[in-house]
Design an enzyme around this catalytic site. Structure first.
Site, PDB file in Angstrom:
ATOM      1  N   GLU A 101       0.912  -1.317   0.041  1.00 34.91           N
ATOM      2  CA  GLU A 101      -0.141  -0.066  -0.252  1.00 34.91           C
ATOM      3  C   GLU A 101       0.971   1.086   0.128  1.00 34.91           C
ATOM      4  O   GLU A 101       1.835   1.257   0.904  1.00 34.91           O
ATOM      5  CB  GLU A 101      -0.730  -0.033   1.144  1.00 34.91           C
ATOM      6  CG  GLU A 101      -1.867   1.225   1.221  1.00 34.91           C
ATOM      7  CD  GLU A 101      -2.627   1.250   2.356  1.00 34.91           C
ATOM      8  OE1 GLU A 101      -3.743   2.245   2.358  1.00 34.91           O
ATOM      9  OE2 GLU A 101      -2.356   0.701   3.447  1.00 34.91           O
TER      10      GLU A 101
ATOM     11  N   ARG B 171       5.600 -11.970  10.308  1.00 31.70           N
ATOM     12  CA  ARG B 171       5.856 -10.804  10.091  1.00 31.70           C
ATOM     13  C   ARG B 171       7.445 -10.530  10.715  1.00 31.70           C
ATOM     14  O   ARG B 171       7.498 -11.220  11.517  1.00 31.70           O
ATOM     15  CB  ARG B 171       4.885  -9.702  10.658  1.00 31.70           C
ATOM     16  CG  ARG B 171       3.846  -9.011   9.797  1.00 31.70           C
ATOM     17  CD  ARG B 171       3.401  -8.084  10.582  1.00 31.70           C
ATOM     18  NE  ARG B 171       3.152  -6.707  10.251  1.00 31.70           N
ATOM     19  CZ  ARG B 171       2.799  -6.195   9.093  1.00 31.70           C
ATOM     20  NH1 ARG B 171       2.105  -6.814   8.179  1.00 31.70           N
ATOM     21  NH2 ARG B 171       2.850  -4.904   8.928  1.00 31.70           N
TER      22      ARG B 171
ATOM     23  N   LYS C 143       4.460   1.194   8.744  1.00 31.91           N
ATOM     24  CA  LYS C 143       4.641   2.608   8.150  1.00 31.91           C
ATOM     25  C   LYS C 143       3.871   3.549   8.717  1.00 31.91           C
ATOM     26  O   LYS C 143       4.196   4.845   9.110  1.00 31.91           O
ATOM     27  CB  LYS C 143       4.113   2.680   6.816  1.00 31.91           C
ATOM     28  CG  LYS C 143       4.899   1.842   5.755  1.00 31.91           C
ATOM     29  CD  LYS C 143       4.218   1.792   4.384  1.00 31.91           C
ATOM     30  CE  LYS C 143       3.235   0.420   4.452  1.00 31.91           C
ATOM     31  NZ  LYS C 143       2.455  -0.009   3.385  1.00 31.91           N
TER      32      LYS C 143
HETATM   33  P1  ATP Z   1       2.969  -1.482   7.579  1.00 30.21           P
HETATM   34  O1  ATP Z   1       2.125  -1.758   8.735  1.00 30.21           O
HETATM   35  O2  ATP Z   1       4.196  -1.369   7.745  1.00 30.21           O
HETATM   36  O3  ATP Z   1       2.143  -0.338   6.748  1.00 30.21           O
HETATM   37  P2  ATP Z   1       1.466  -3.335   5.659  1.00 30.21           P
HETATM   38  O4  ATP Z   1       1.463  -4.664   6.286  1.00 30.21           O
HETATM   39  O5  ATP Z   1       0.336  -2.559   5.993  1.00 30.21           O
HETATM   40  O6  ATP Z   1       2.861  -2.803   6.845  1.00 30.21           O
HETATM   41  P3  ATP Z   1       1.471  -3.112   3.038  1.00 30.21           P
HETATM   42  O7  ATP Z   1       2.211  -2.299   2.126  1.00 30.21           O
HETATM   43  O8  ATP Z   1       0.241  -3.451   3.222  1.00 30.21           O
HETATM   44  O9  ATP Z   1       2.286  -3.040   4.561  1.00 30.21           O
HETATM   45  O10 ATP Z   1       2.751  -4.506   2.796  1.00 30.21           O
HETATM   46  C1  ATP Z   1       3.101  -5.034   1.608  1.00 30.21           C
HETATM   47  C2  ATP Z   1       3.187  -6.440   1.795  1.00 30.21           C
HETATM   48  O11 ATP Z   1       4.441  -6.596   2.609  1.00 30.21           O
HETATM   49  C3  ATP Z   1       2.325  -7.402   2.387  1.00 30.21           C
HETATM   50  O12 ATP Z   1       2.451  -8.527   1.568  1.00 30.21           O
HETATM   51  C4  ATP Z   1       2.611  -7.438   3.821  1.00 30.21           C
HETATM   52  O13 ATP Z   1       2.433  -8.678   4.291  1.00 30.21           O
HETATM   53  C5  ATP Z   1       4.274  -7.318   3.911  1.00 30.21           C
HETATM   54  N1  ATP Z   1       4.911  -6.796   5.101  1.00 30.21           N
HETATM   55  C6  ATP Z   1       4.696  -5.663   5.794  1.00 30.21           C
HETATM   56  N2  ATP Z   1       5.375  -5.622   6.855  1.00 30.21           N
HETATM   57  C7  ATP Z   1       5.848  -6.843   6.736  1.00 30.21           C
HETATM   58  C8  ATP Z   1       6.762  -7.288   7.976  1.00 30.21           C
HETATM   59  N3  ATP Z   1       6.994  -6.566   8.975  1.00 30.21           N
HETATM   60  N4  ATP Z   1       7.328  -8.464   7.826  1.00 30.21           N
HETATM   61  C9  ATP Z   1       6.950  -9.298   6.723  1.00 30.21           C
HETATM   62  N5  ATP Z   1       6.025  -8.856   5.840  1.00 30.21           N
HETATM   63  C10 ATP Z   1       5.527  -7.408   5.640  1.00 30.21           C
HETATM   64 MG    MG Z   2      -1.320  -1.500   5.487  1.00 31.58          MG
END
Ligand code: ATP
Ligand code: MG
Length: 559
Positions: free
Chosen positions: A34, A263, A273
């Protein structure tokens, strides 16, 4: 993948699918960020996994921006996300956006309405949430649940046209209000949002929820294995329900399947983020590229080589259980790379003046370093050494009165006497030098004294130094952990703010040997006996303003 013989559990699943007849060329993966912030090391784990699967099976990996929420400022993060993925060494087959499929998603929604599996609910979000109850208590069905199909079609069309205000109604899937899985209690598919979207502009007044869009995008793109992090495990029944229903429209052979992995979390830091954005707003960190956080751009600025991040992802591997990886594991890998690529130089942080009593006042000798002919070190009567390298303590191993040490790349010296100020601090140390003891690693433009191969020239310790006549004043930034402890609940902002390490950034002035003038951005240096450093982008080379970031210490610390 890292090791062809050792498969991770996702690969084992894929191998099994292939054995059961799934065609290898039909494999397809995606990385779906995202764009609401910069990527971090957690994303690197997901990037590494998905793109390596693509490489391993020689099949495409899409980069799909999950841009369903027009309230968020997505535009500015698209380019940096692409740059970060490339910097990590990966390339996507197709750049896609969830918004590319808004039209198709709308058609799918119409289909669900037509088969009686979606309805417009005029109740407020609050009431809807209350009626959902909890996993062990039956939910309350909405009074609008049994609206006629024609009415639903009409109202949904009105929602689309912008007839209603935001929050007036939503489109919900009709699944099971008694399911122990809360995601199946008539989830919301569309809500009214009267905002322009950076891609679709003012075309839409309704926007799909994550659950309604994600799996359908996988389905449209023919993603075979949709890999996400653990928190989506509970969403899987809904993911499968939607795809099963829409696949009835036009039976496709590729039904995406969702798999979850743990994660990534590291000690004393936060990766989300959303929280990083909060820390920026609170001015606790200076931006997305602050070297204290583990965004890709922050790590890049700090001086971590991209290869070390990839190696780290290999090392931690994949598993299902969430855990917190010690930060030092990452630092150890970074250190291993820096040891190979960095240029060694001498820098003094806390200077103590050393006077060489048997050296001419106006003489300057140039010491050429054999391994690196560009590195020329001026040697003269007055030099700086590190304060902590001189002491009167009995068991001290470095410079003390009557003891010999080697000045790195230069001569052996012996301390004769010292001066202190009123506060009792040393201000000067007087030494004698031995002209016939020039280091094997260097040669001098003046010294022609033949070396005596004398065992007495062996000394126990070597200290670093910088000439007082010719040096480069620099600033160095030393980073410590951003948090005093692991933050277990990142939604607890009070907890986050309470545990900020106020000493996570310290800035020092230092004296560097003149060679450091040649520093360019992203060159990595080993400041001898201090640590690994790289030039920061805040430096102004033309104005001789040099700022170095400490990348990592020289030695492993297991804390
Ligand atoms: P954040 O909370 O940092 O915004 P998010 O999961 O909302 O993380 P996305 O941009 O939606 O972030 O994630 C893109 C991909 O990266 C998804 O498949 C998510 O599962 C993976 N991802 C994000 N953070 C992690 C993490 N800490 N460890 C492993 N995979 C991750
Ligand atoms: Mg997110």
């Amino acid at each position: 993948m890292n090791n062809k013989n050792k498969l991770n559990f996702i690969q084992e699943i894929i191998e099994n699918d292939l054995k059961l007849g799934f065609k290898k060329k039909k494999l397809k993966f995606r990385f779906p960020p995202e764009p609401n912030g910069y990527l971090h090391i957690g994303h690197a784990k997901s990037i590494f996994l998905n793109f390596n699967l693509g490489k391993y099976y020689n099949v495409p990996v899409n980069l799909r921006f999950d841009d369903t929420d027009p309230n968020k400022n997505y535009k500015k993060f698209i380019k940096p996300i692409k740059e970060d993925i490339k910097w990590l060494g990966f390339n996507w087959k197709k750049e896609c956006y969830s918004s590319d499929y808004f039209e198709k998603l709308y058609d799918f929604a119409i289909y669900l309405i037509k088969i009686g599996k979606a309805y417009v609910d005029d109740q407020s979000q609050k009431i809807i949430n209350e009626q959902r109850k909890t996993p062990f208590i039956k939910g309350i069905k909405s009074i609008y649940r049994n609206r006629k199909i024609e009415e639903n079609l009409f109202l949904f069309n009105e929602m689309k046209k912008g007839t209603f205000k935001e929050g007036y109604c939503v489109l919900r899937a009709k699944i099971d209000m008694n399911s122990p899985n809360m995601h199946l209690r008539d989830p919301i598919m569309y809500r009214i949002i009267k905002k322009s979207h950076f891609k679709t502009k003012n075309k839409w007044n309704i926007y799909p929820t994550y659950d309604w869009s994600h799996g359908q995008c996988d389905y449209i793109e023919k993603i075979s294995h949709s890999i996400c992090s653990n928190e989506f495990e509970n969403h899987k029944p809904l993911y499968n329900w939607y795809i099963k229903e829409i696949n009835n429209i036009n039976k496709k052979k590729i039904i995406p399947k969702q798999y979850e992995f743990s994660r990534l979390n590291l000690t004393n830091t936060i990766l989300s983020k959303r929280i990083l954005n909060f820390l920026i707003e609170k001015k606790i960190i200076k931006g997305w590229d602050d070297p204290r956080i583990l965004t890709i751009i922050g790590m890049r600025r700090r001086g971590y080589p991209s290869e070390s991040i990839i190696d780290f992802c290999k090392l931690i591997g994949l598993n299902k259980r969430n855990n917190i990886i010690p930060f030092y594991l990452l630092e150890n890998i970074v250190r291993k790379y820096l040891n190979k690529i960095s240029i060694k130089v001498m820098v003094v942080i806390n200077p103590l003046k050393l006077v060489i009593i048997n050296y001419n006042y106006d003489k300057t000798e140039l010491l050429y370093i054999k391994k690196n002919k560009n590195r020329i070190i001026p040697f003269c009567k007055y030099i700086y050494i590190e304060k902590k390298d001189f002491s009167l303590k009995k068991n001290f191993f470095r410079l003390k009165i009557g003891k010999k040490v080697r000045l790195k790349n230069a001569y052996i010296i012996k301390a004769i006497s010292y001066k202190k100020n009123k506060k009792g601090n040393f201000t000067k140390v007087y030494c004698k030098y031995y002209p016939d003891t020039l280091s094997d690693n260097s040669f001098s433009n003046l010294n022609i004294v033949k070396k005596k191969l004398n065992k007495k020239n062996k000394v126990k310790s070597t200290i670093h130094w910088v000439s007082t006549k010719e040096y480069l004043p620099i600033k160095i930034r030393i980073f410590k952990k951003l948090f005093n402890k692991n933050i277990l609940d990142i939604n607890n902002k009070e907890e986050i703010l309470k545990n900020i390490n106020k000493n996570s950034l310290k800035i020092y002035s230092a004296y560097a040997e003149p060679f450091l003038k040649k520093a360019k951005f992203m060159y990595r240096f080993q400041f001898k006996r201090i640590g690994y450093f790289c030039l920061d982008k805040d430096s102004k080379i033309k104005e001789k303003k040099f700022i170095f970031n400490k990348i990592v210490s020289l030695k492993e610390k297991q804390k």
